[in-house]
Scaffold this motif. Structure first.
Motif, short mmCIF file in Angstrom:
data_model
loop_
_atom_site.label_atom_id
_atom_site.label_comp_id
_atom_site.label_asym_id
_atom_site.label_seq_id
_atom_site.Cartn_x
_atom_site.Cartn_y
_atom_site.Cartn_z
N PHE A 1 0.86 -1.18 0.00
CA PHE A 1 0.00 0.00 0.00
C PHE A 1 0.89 1.22 0.00
N THR A 2 0.33 2.35 -0.37
CA THR A 2 1.10 3.59 -0.42
C THR A 2 0.40 4.69 0.38
N THR B 1 0.82 9.13 0.97
CA THR B 1 1.44 10.35 0.49
C THR B 1 1.42 11.37 1.61
N ASP C 1 -3.42 6.60 0.01
CA ASP C 1 -3.66 6.48 -1.43
C ASP C 1 -4.59 5.32 -1.76
N ASP C 2 -5.43 5.57 -2.76
CA ASP C 2 -6.35 4.56 -3.30
C ASP C 2 -7.34 4.02 -2.28
N THR C 3 -7.70 4.85 -1.30
CA THR C 3 -8.72 4.47 -0.32
C THR C 3 -9.64 5.67 -0.09
N GLU D 1 -2.12 11.21 3.32
CA GLU D 1 -3.22 10.67 2.53
C GLU D 1 -2.97 9.17 2.33
#
Length: 155
Positions: A7-8, A10, A24-26, A22
């Motif tokens: 997972f990433t 930012t 990311d992608d959630t 943040e």
């Protein structure tokens, strides 16, 4: 069985030591962090507090998972975590100890398979077991033009 997940996050500096994180992608809302005074303004948790919160949260969730695995329906679990920071040989502060005290709402005898689940719940905790055994961390720094400046790359 081998399974890899990634997972990433930012992080963006908003002001001084205040960062917006943040996920990311959630749909998870952003989180704000800040350093403690006198360096920062105490407007959000600092990284040390987030590390300790992550350990305590993961342990509590792992205990809840274990309780439910054996068909227990516990009420609210409460955890209190205390961290000790000390200076290392280079006079840098480090988290050297985390103490997590978890309180169950009922007596131990109220739970099915209590001995078994207590013997294994820590092993389910991703964060605690990762911290206990160390985590490899690679760091790169790029300047505004995209040139990697750390670690130095030889030409």
């Amino acid at each position: 069985m081998s399974e890899t997940q990634e997972f990433t996050l930012t992080l963006t500096q908003e002001s001084d030591y205040v960062f917006r994180i943040e996920f990311d992608d959630t749909a998870i809302p952003a989180l704000h962090t800040d350093e403690s005074a006198p360096l920062g303004g105490d407007t959000g948790p600092n990284p040390s507090r987030m590390l300790v919160a992550a350990v305590a949260n993961c342990l509590s969730a792992s205990l809840l998972f274990s309780l439910r695995k054996y068909k227990n329906n516990p009420g609210s679990i409460v955890a209190r975590a205390k961290a000790r920071l000390e200076r290392n040989e280079h006079n840098r502060l480090r988290v050297v100890h985390i103490d997590v005290a978890i309180e169950l709402p009922e007596t131990a005898a109220s739970y099915a398979q209590i001995e078994r689940l207590l013997a294994q719940f820590e092993d389910f905790c991703i964060v605690t077991e990762s911290v206990r055994h160390g985590i490899a961390v690679d760091v790169t720094v790029r300047d505004g033009s995209g040139v990697q400046v750390h670690p130095a790359v030889s030409a």
